[in-house]
Design an enzyme around this catalytic site. Structure first.
Site, PDB file in Angstrom:
ATOM      1  N   GLU A  69     -19.504  -4.885   6.167  1.00  0.00           N
ATOM      2  CA  GLU A  69     -20.093  -5.857   5.242  1.00  0.00           C
ATOM      3  C   GLU A  69     -20.069  -7.287   5.774  1.00  0.00           C
ATOM      4  O   GLU A  69     -20.882  -8.110   5.382  1.00  0.00           O
ATOM      5  CB  GLU A  69     -19.347  -5.805   3.894  1.00  0.00           C
ATOM      6  CG  GLU A  69     -18.049  -6.619   3.797  1.00  0.00           C
ATOM      7  CD  GLU A  69     -16.969  -6.184   4.771  1.00  0.00           C
ATOM      8  OE1 GLU A  69     -17.012  -5.024   5.225  1.00  0.00           O
ATOM      9  OE2 GLU A  69     -16.085  -7.000   5.096  1.00  0.00           O
ATOM     10  N   ASP A 115     -11.756  -6.757   0.890  1.00  0.00           N
ATOM     11  CA  ASP A 115     -12.643  -5.747   1.473  1.00  0.00           C
ATOM     12  C   ASP A 115     -12.095  -4.346   1.197  1.00  0.00           C
ATOM     13  O   ASP A 115     -11.169  -3.890   1.868  1.00  0.00           O
ATOM     14  CB  ASP A 115     -12.754  -5.978   2.988  1.00  0.00           C
ATOM     15  CG  ASP A 115     -13.700  -4.998   3.668  1.00  0.00           C
ATOM     16  OD1 ASP A 115     -14.423  -4.264   2.945  1.00  0.00           O
ATOM     17  OD2 ASP A 115     -13.715  -4.972   4.914  1.00  0.00           O
ATOM     18  N   LYS A 175     -16.649 -15.961   7.794  1.00  0.00           N
ATOM     19  CA  LYS A 175     -16.730 -14.789   6.928  1.00  0.00           C
ATOM     20  C   LYS A 175     -15.697 -14.931   5.820  1.00  0.00           C
ATOM     21  O   LYS A 175     -14.510 -15.067   6.084  1.00  0.00           O
ATOM     22  CB  LYS A 175     -16.457 -13.509   7.745  1.00  0.00           C
ATOM     23  CG  LYS A 175     -16.183 -12.260   6.886  1.00  0.00           C
ATOM     24  CD  LYS A 175     -15.967 -10.994   7.723  1.00  0.00           C
ATOM     25  CE  LYS A 175     -15.494  -9.821   6.858  1.00  0.00           C
ATOM     26  NZ  LYS A 175     -15.238  -8.585   7.635  1.00  0.00           N
ATOM     27  N   LYS A 177     -12.399   2.305   2.182  1.00  0.00           N
ATOM     28  CA  LYS A 177     -11.328   2.373   3.174  1.00  0.00           C
ATOM     29  C   LYS A 177     -10.239   3.320   2.693  1.00  0.00           C
ATOM     30  O   LYS A 177     -10.104   3.549   1.497  1.00  0.00           O
ATOM     31  CB  LYS A 177     -10.707   0.977   3.365  1.00  0.00           C
ATOM     32  CG  LYS A 177     -11.569   0.008   4.119  1.00  0.00           C
ATOM     33  CD  LYS A 177     -10.833  -1.310   4.340  1.00  0.00           C
ATOM     34  CE  LYS A 177     -11.712  -2.311   5.059  1.00  0.00           C
ATOM     35  NZ  LYS A 177     -12.087  -1.929   6.419  1.00  0.00           N
ATOM     36  N   ARG A 204     -20.771  -8.458   8.734  1.00  0.00           N
ATOM     37  CA  ARG A 204     -21.978  -8.794   9.489  1.00  0.00           C
ATOM     38  C   ARG A 204     -23.179  -8.947   8.559  1.00  0.00           C
ATOM     39  O   ARG A 204     -24.111  -9.682   8.866  1.00  0.00           O
ATOM     40  CB  ARG A 204     -22.218  -7.737  10.582  1.00  0.00           C
ATOM     41  CG  ARG A 204     -22.453  -6.354  10.061  1.00  0.00           C
ATOM     42  CD  ARG A 204     -22.239  -5.285  11.132  1.00  0.00           C
ATOM     43  NE  ARG A 204     -20.804  -5.092  11.429  1.00  0.00           N
ATOM     44  CZ  ARG A 204     -20.337  -4.223  12.314  1.00  0.00           C
ATOM     45  NH1 ARG A 204     -21.170  -3.475  13.024  1.00  0.00           N
ATOM     46  NH2 ARG A 204     -19.042  -4.103  12.518  1.00  0.00           N
TER      47      ARG A 204
END
Ligand code: BES
Ligand code: MN
Ligand code: ZN
Length: 495
Positions: A349, A270, A265, A277, A351
């Protein structure tokens, strides 16, 4: 730090310090007796007083006052022989190397007894190098005047014969290669999001492939569109940075070999996307490409060590940003293999991008696929910063992963990926949804991935807890750990 092997006697070594390893339950070994004789009994006197007991991660410095060439002897505790193992050797080596550096030493010399186990010697080499790791690339000023020029530049390993020398030299080279791969992974993971975009990660992969003799293919955005990597593109669509899909290939010489695929990954940052978040600790999401970093680090090592198995390294990389074009909760996207996904939370995200990556991987007909991903905060709740969560579809592959993890002490703990968890990722509008039912978050992530990891034995490592934030190790810093590189290399070498 430069490590060399020489034939010689520690009494004549030109060095800042000679290190004498000491077992708690053997205060009379040959080397110790020789050192003691050179110092006219001062070591035994010191030991008799109980000032040094040989406990692991303890050291004592003795000044030789001209009795031998080196000005210092450092006694290095190893603990009790029956309790000694590769990880103890790593912890002791890391502790000692850091201590030598902090004392301001430039060079150390370590006599290596001929009976030393090869894996312990390699462990010592790796941990010494890894313990000295620092990420200071973005500092233009020293923190502390004292720290200036403190760098341990060389370690000399002393042996008694040519045969020992050449065999130890081979081990040192292996250890250095593996440490360098781990350091590459740490450097990439520690790099802030503005200094490591998906494009820069792809450039780095090409550079690594070049030097390690690997094949490298990078799919850019138009290629991804053409080939149908829609989940990777979906995550990327909220960012101005283009996504990349990186394929590294190592093929050994000779006849047919098994193929193993390593999938990482690579979220270079992120934010959570539209499911943004919260602010506290968000900066840590620069590490959200640690799975990709581990794959790239391992591929670099594999290119150099040339094991007898074909290895494909696969990295899906993008930012997860909340731009005005970003995916929204409720959106439905189609993955590479054709399955549809309802995105209920844009922060799940990892996955999504792995759905495309795992689908793509099937064409290599791999005998084993390991993915590494900083996938869920829940794995930290479950296992802390101690072990990665391991989940998979094949017991034999899981055993291989566990064995490798055990050897390198990059611990994994298997969580039960029972079919019951499939219920949690069922969607009312698409084939699958991306957040589960709010329970067992780590298994929900794995249950989702399982839908896309079809047609091959597969193990998923959730490394959200181990990729950074590990504590209490002498050779792993609190920032990026480089977790997974040594494990993957071990797995491939033992295949
Ligand atoms: N990268 C995070 C997981 C993570 C969180 C890693 C904290 C390290 C520390 C991942 O993309 C994520 O946001 N996961 C969500 C999933 C949830 C929305 C189903 C999580 O764990 O909260
Ligand atoms: Mn996320
Ligand atoms: Zn993430």
């Amino acid at each position: 730090m430069n490590i060399t092997v020489e034939i010689g006697d520690f009494r004549q070594a030109e060095t800042d310090a000679v290190l004498i390893p000491i077992l708690e339950d053997d205060l009379h070994n040959e080397l110790l007796l020789a050192a003691d004789a050179a110092l006219e009994g001062r070591i035994q006197a010191f030991l008799n007083l109980g000032d040094f007991k040989g406990k692991p991660k303890t050291t004592s410095v003795l000044y030789t006052n001209g009795a031998i060439t080196a000005p210092r002897i450092i006694l290095v505790g190893l603990g009790i022989y029956a309790e000694l193992n590769a990880e103890k050797v790593r912890q002791v080596s890391g502790h000692t190397a850091r201590q030598a550096r902090d004392m301001g030493l430039k060079s150390i010399t370590v006599p290596i007894p001929p009976e030393t186990q090869e894996d312990w010697a390699q462990a010592a080499v790796e941990a010494s190098l890894l313990s000295l790791y620092e990420f200071k690339q973005h500092k233009t000023q020293k923190d502390d005047k004292e720290d200036e020029d403190k760098s341990l530049e060389s370690m000399t390993l002393l042996v008694g014969s040519e045969v020992e020398k050449s065999s130890l030299e081979r081990i040192v080279e292996r250890g250095e290669t593996i440490a360098n791969g781990t350091i590459l992974a740490r450097d990439l993971s520690n790099q802030p999001g503005n200094h490591l975009t998906p494009t820069q990660l792809a450039e780095k992969a090409e550079e690594v492939a070049e030097t390690a003799g690997l094949n490298c293919t990078v799919f850019d955005k138009p290629t991804l569109e053409e080939k149908g990597f829609r989940t990777l593109l979906a995550v990327a669509q909220g960012s101005v940075e283009e996504p990349k899909f990186i394929i590294l290939e190592y093929t050994p010489e000779g006849e047919e070999h098994d193929t193993v695929a390593l999938v990482g990954k690579g979220i270079t940052f992120d934010t959570g996307g539209i499911s943004l978040k919260s602010g506290s600790g968000m900066h840590e999401m620069k590490h959200d490409m640690s799975g990709a970093a581990a794959v790239l680090g391992a591929m670099q090592v594999i290119g150099h060590l040339k094991p007898a198995v074909r290895v494909i390294g696969i990295i899906a990389t993008t930012e997860n940003m909340p731009g005005s074009t970003a995916i929204k909760p409720g959106d439905v996207v189609t993955s590479y293999g054709g399955k549809t996904i309802e995105i209920l939370n844009t922060d799940a995200e990892g996955r999504l991008i792995l759905a495309d990556a795992l689908g793509w991987t099937a064409q290599y007909e791999p005998k084993g696929v390991i993915d590494l991903a900083t996938l869920t905060g829940a794995v930290i709740t479950c296992l802390g910063h101690i072990a990665a969560g391991a989940m998979g579809t094949d017991d034999a592959l899981m055993e291989k992963v566990k064995k490798a993890a055990d050897k390198t002490h990059e611990r994994v703990w298997e969580l039960p990926l029972w079919d019951d968890y499939d219920e949690g990722v069922k969607s009312k509008v698409a084939d699958v949804q991306n957040i589960g039912d709010g329970t067992a978050g780590t298994l929900a992530g794995a249950a989702f991935l399982k839908k896309f990891a079809e047609g091959y034995p597969w193990v998923h490592l959730d490394i959200a807890g181990t990729a950074w934030g590990m504590k209490n190790s002498t050779y792993i810093p609190e920032g990026a750990s480089g977790y997974g590189v040594r494990l993957l290399v071990q797995l491939v070498e033992d295949w």
